[in-house]
Design an enzyme around this catalytic site. Sequence first.
Site, short mmCIF file in Angstrom:
data_model
loop_
_atom_site.label_atom_id
_atom_site.label_comp_id
_atom_site.label_asym_id
_atom_site.label_seq_id
_atom_site.Cartn_x
_atom_site.Cartn_y
_atom_site.Cartn_z
N GLN A 152 -5.04 -21.85 18.68
CA GLN A 152 -5.71 -20.85 17.80
C GLN A 152 -5.79 -19.62 18.25
O GLN A 152 -6.68 -18.10 18.23
CB GLN A 152 -7.29 -20.97 17.68
CG GLN A 152 -7.01 -22.09 16.66
CD GLN A 152 -8.43 -22.87 16.64
OE1 GLN A 152 -9.47 -21.97 16.50
NE2 GLN A 152 -8.12 -24.15 15.92
N CYS A 153 -5.39 -19.09 19.80
CA CYS A 153 -5.38 -17.38 21.11
C CYS A 153 -4.49 -17.44 20.53
O CYS A 153 -3.27 -17.28 19.85
CB CYS A 153 -4.98 -18.04 21.95
SG CYS A 153 -6.53 -19.17 22.44
N THR A 185 1.01 -0.92 -0.32
CA THR A 185 0.30 0.02 0.38
C THR A 185 1.00 1.28 0.15
O THR A 185 0.37 2.04 -0.76
CB THR A 185 -1.16 -0.24 1.09
OG1 THR A 185 -1.89 -1.62 1.31
CG2 THR A 185 -1.79 1.51 1.11
N ARG A 222 -3.61 -25.55 13.84
CA ARG A 222 -4.15 -24.98 15.03
C ARG A 222 -5.32 -25.93 15.60
O ARG A 222 -6.42 -25.89 15.15
CB ARG A 222 -4.73 -23.37 13.79
CG ARG A 222 -3.83 -22.97 12.94
CD ARG A 222 -4.37 -21.20 12.45
NE ARG A 222 -4.62 -20.90 13.31
CZ ARG A 222 -5.64 -20.16 13.77
NH1 ARG A 222 -6.68 -20.04 12.49
NH2 ARG A 222 -5.46 -19.59 14.30
N THR A 225 1.30 -5.07 3.97
CA THR A 225 1.34 -5.47 5.56
C THR A 225 0.81 -6.70 5.48
O THR A 225 0.73 -7.86 6.29
CB THR A 225 0.66 -4.50 5.86
OG1 THR A 225 -0.61 -4.42 5.20
CG2 THR A 225 0.81 -2.95 6.35
N ASP A 226 -0.07 -7.21 4.35
CA ASP A 226 -0.34 -8.69 4.55
C ASP A 226 0.11 -9.89 4.59
O ASP A 226 -0.58 -10.66 5.71
CB ASP A 226 -1.36 -8.37 3.24
CG ASP A 226 -2.76 -8.18 2.66
OD1 ASP A 226 -2.66 -6.98 3.83
OD2 ASP A 226 -3.26 -7.96 1.97
N SER A 278 1.82 -7.77 -1.46
CA SER A 278 2.40 -8.69 -0.16
C SER A 278 1.55 -9.88 -1.08
O SER A 278 1.93 -10.82 0.04
CB SER A 278 2.66 -8.01 0.39
OG SER A 278 1.55 -8.41 1.54
N SER A 279 0.19 -9.99 -1.26
CA SER A 279 -0.52 -11.53 -1.24
C SER A 279 0.09 -12.00 -2.11
O SER A 279 0.68 -13.36 -2.70
CB SER A 279 -2.01 -11.58 -1.87
OG SER A 279 -2.12 -9.95 -0.63
N THR A 337 2.21 -9.78 14.59
CA THR A 337 0.82 -10.95 13.64
C THR A 337 0.50 -9.08 13.14
O THR A 337 0.09 -8.56 14.23
CB THR A 337 0.45 -11.49 14.57
OG1 THR A 337 1.02 -12.82 14.50
CG2 THR A 337 -1.55 -11.48 13.90
N1 ASP Z 1 -2.65 -5.48 -0.03
C1 ASP Z 1 -1.86 -4.86 0.59
C2 ASP Z 1 -0.68 -5.97 0.39
O1 ASP Z 1 -0.26 -6.27 1.11
C3 ASP Z 1 -1.74 -4.15 1.87
C4 ASP Z 1 -0.49 -3.07 3.15
O2 ASP Z 1 0.12 -2.53 2.02
O3 ASP Z 1 -1.49 -2.98 3.55
O4 ASP Z 1 0.34 -5.19 -0.62
#
Ligand code: ASP
Length: 347
Positions: free
Chosen positions: A280-281, A15, A248, A91-92, A60-61, A168
Amino acid sequence: MNRTNKVLLIYTGGTIGMGCDPRTGALEPLDFNHLAKNVPEFEQIQPDIDTFQFVPAIDSSDITPARWGEIVKLITKRYYNYDGFVILHGTDTMAYTASALSFMFENLTKPIILTGSQLPIGQLRTDGKENLMTSIELAAAYHSDGRPMVPEVCVYFNGHLLRGNRSTKQNAEEFNAFDSFNYPHLCEAGVNFTFKEHNIMQPDYKRPMVPHTKLDSNVTVFSLFPGVEERIARHILEAPGLRGIVMRTYGSGNAPQSSWLTRLLKEASENGAVVVNVSQCISGKVEMNRYGAGYQLKDSGIVSGYDSTVEAAVTKLMYLQAQFNDPNLIRKHMNRSIAGEITIDEF
Ligand code: ASP
């Protein structure tokens, strides 16, 4: 240690560097020039920054173990030219990348800081600028005796510096996107930096850093829920080539005491798969001795994931599977902390 007063900034996407696709209105990764245009501060900051970008930049997916290997090669090649490294990342999957890199850089003696943002850097209310600038400062922060303040793979976000393999993603909306629920923060970045030195790992500076570029991703995550069907569980646990299973479980590592599940897990273990019990916690640790519903799992050959995150358990298995063929050796190493990813109580 020779200081260089230089930091390498690796832009993978996410992002932080995205803009709106005029056709769909959805955010898409843009190249590094777009990001640099929005950060005139680059000119003013110390240390000097060199940059490297993924072409094309990715959401990042789309990160893969092969990409993690490329990042390791890239940093290794330039290891002695920089005081530290900042990786801009979506972030993902940032916690997966941070966990994987923490295992792939053995005896890391320099800071590697991953960061990103929730709002693109081109937007007025972006959190990207602070995250980026502070990460660069953290990557260049050294003790007066020449040792880096944080010789670890870390995630920096919203004022908190976290151990990467403990982090996380906890929030898809707020700026406070990350936390490390089972490990204290390494530094708080407010008006000043407050380093928590006793939480920060210390490498052996007399030994070199040893890079590892190979991972084996024959791993799965199997999450329990009431009503889980034998037929479907069997399909997952008996997948051909599967070598590692992060299961998990509930609470402190508990699972239903149905005979089919116990049998399936035992068979998977006997056939050479390493099954790791992760709760899973979001916080707390696995204690298989605590309840009967956990104790039976020990008899099925399952190893404890202690207080590991799923991200760390998955990438640790990938790392160990690339190192060892013998599942017993992998089990032995799963019971040890490699890069501070689990807490082992000393008795
Ligand atoms: N979909 C974005 C990624 O992980 C989300 C982000 O960067 O916050 O690339």
